[in-house]
Design a protein around this motif. Structure first.
Motif, PDB file in Angstrom:
ATOM      1  N   CYS A 110       3.747   1.522  -2.717  1.00  8.01           N
ATOM      2  CA  CYS A 110       2.298   1.528  -2.614  1.00  8.01           C
ATOM      3  C   CYS A 110       1.783   2.059  -3.849  1.00  8.01           C
ATOM      4  N   HIS A 291      -0.598  -3.167   4.873  1.00  5.94           N
ATOM      5  CA  HIS A 291      -1.924  -2.762   4.894  1.00  5.94           C
ATOM      6  C   HIS A 291      -2.813  -3.232   6.271  1.00  5.94           C
ATOM      7  N   ASP A 324       5.087  -2.355   1.909  1.00  6.38           N
ATOM      8  CA  ASP A 324       5.140  -0.977   1.400  1.00  6.38           C
ATOM      9  C   ASP A 324       6.754  -0.446   1.751  1.00  6.38           C
ATOM     10  N   ASP A 335      -0.213   6.459   1.504  1.00  6.17           N
ATOM     11  CA  ASP A 335       0.127   5.406   2.608  1.00  6.17           C
ATOM     12  C   ASP A 335       1.515   5.632   3.089  1.00  6.17           C
ATOM     13  N   GLN A 338       2.835   4.107   6.539  1.00  2.76           N
ATOM     14  CA  GLN A 338       3.010   2.738   6.727  1.00  2.76           C
ATOM     15  C   GLN A 338       4.228   2.134   6.012  1.00  2.76           C
TER      16      GLN A 338
HETATM   17 MN    MN Z   1      -1.761   1.348   0.036  1.00  2.78          MN
END
Ligand code: MN
Ligand code: PEP
Length: 368
Positions: A110, A291, A324, A335, A338
């Motif tokens: 990311c 996302h 990601d 992030d 995730q």
């Molecule tokens: Mn992101």
């Protein structure tokens, strides 16, 4: 009105010159030339803008460089599909085909944090036969005190490492037109070891000045994220901004809509719109399950929600997946919660391949 020229027509061909002389003399009608590079040939399309109703399609079709003429609707003029036309979809960039029939995975960071993590990521991609990645250098953040990305300082090592591991295309978000120049300079400085696809984030979908800047150049293709709080039509018009400025190498990315109804996911997953975008436009369609879902939660079937969402997008015909990964998610600067682990890439890829194959078989069942 759209004029499709004979394949491989060159600017200095007499047929092209004669055709342009005719078009330039048409009163009150402007024209815009778009070149589309395909794997085999270069296609040139000319859009006539203005009161084209008075023009005779048959007459325009007799111009020497013109192969055929299509009357087009006002909406999504360049990127749209138009009635009774069989226009090409997508483009080829740095040797990689991006069309409504192709499929590519863009797994990556990311946000770039350090060269070690970039290298670990790229090595595992190469080991798994991948030639594309995502790498964030410029991060649009909600909180002004959050990490904003390393910006142009990380570009040289990102590009060099991408080249070292055989990556052909890096998807990289830009939030300002100056970033295009920074990317271009860093690529030039490192000997263009890889290619870049300029990503426009969901917070910038309607940043029209940024769209115009990206649309004015044709060196780099664009990946436009759907705006998370606007209609699909508004986001498709944003894509058309890029094309109207001259860059029709555009991929449209679904990434979920901001809505509390999506909870416990980060956004409301919108991948049922994959076939809708393919029907309305000629753009290849990307999905961003990371996302959209925003977590690493696992369902009772042992499959992560993010893998389920990926499968849902691919089974609907997605041409690209932006996802990601991180070598060490707890230390990721953006992030982390995730991100998938590098050791999860083989399973993720196996799942992706299975679903893609199934999608292709679905087409055959329905006579595609
Ligand atoms: Mn992101
Ligand atoms: C991203 O892909 O890193 C990103 C910020 O995505 P979005 O613009 O969809 O939030």
């Amino acid at each position: 009105m759209l004029l499709i020229l004979h394949p491989n027509t060159k600017d200095d061909d007499p047929s092209y010159k004669e055709t342009m002389t005719f078009l330039q003399a048409l009163p009150g009608i402007a024209h815009r030339v778009h070149k589309v590079q395909g794997q085999q040939q270069q296609l040139t399309e000319i859009y006539l803008i203005g009161d084209t109703h008075t023009l005779e399609k048959d007459q325009i079709e007799t111009l020497p460089a013109v192969e055929r003429v299509v009357r087009i609707a006002d909406e999504y003029r360049v990127l749209g599909r138009h009635k009774d036309s069989d226009l090409v979809t997508g483009f080829t960039y740095n040797g990689v085909d991006f069309t409504q029939d192709s499929f590519h995975l863009f797994a990556g960071l990311c946000a770039v944090d350090n060269p070690k993590h970039v290298e670990e990521m790229l090595r595992v991609l190469q080991d798994n036969g991948q030639q594309c990645t995502r790498m964030g250098a410029y991060k649009p953040r909600t909180n002004p005190y959050s990490f904003q990305g390393h910006g142009d300082s990380c570009l040289p090592y990102v590009f060099e490492l991408a080249g070292k591991y055989g990556i052909k295309v890096v998807a990289m978000e830009v939030t300002h037109e100056a970033h295009i120049e920074e990317i271009d300079a860093a690529l030039e400085q490192t000997g263009r070891p890889t290619g870049v696809m300029l990503q426009i984030g969901t917070r910038n979908t309607q940043n029209f000045e940024l769209l115009k800047s990206i649309g004015k150049q044709q060196t780099y293709p664009a990946l436009l994220k759907r705006g998370f709080g606007i209609t699909l039509n508004e986001s498709l018009n944003a894509a058309e901004y890029l094309a109207s400025e001259g860059n029709s190498q555009v991929i449209f990315c679904l990434r979920g809509m901001k809505s509390s109804f999506g909870a416990p996911h980060r956004n409301m997953v919108d991948f049922t719109h994959v076939p809708v975008v393919k029907r309305l436009t000629r753009m290849p369609v990307c999905i961003d399950p990371s996302h959209s879902v925003g977590t690493r939660e696992v369902a009772p079937d042992n499959i992560m929600d993010v893998a389920h969402a990926t499968a849902q997008g691919i089974i609907a015909g997605a041409n690209m997946v932006l996802v990601d990964f991180h070598p060490d998610p707890p230390t990721a600067l953006v992030d982390g919660p995730q991100a998938l682990l590098l050791e999860e890439l083989p399973a993720f890829l196996a799942d992706v391949r299975l679903v893609r194959e199934t999608y292709l078989k679905r087409g055959a069942i329905w006579g595609g």
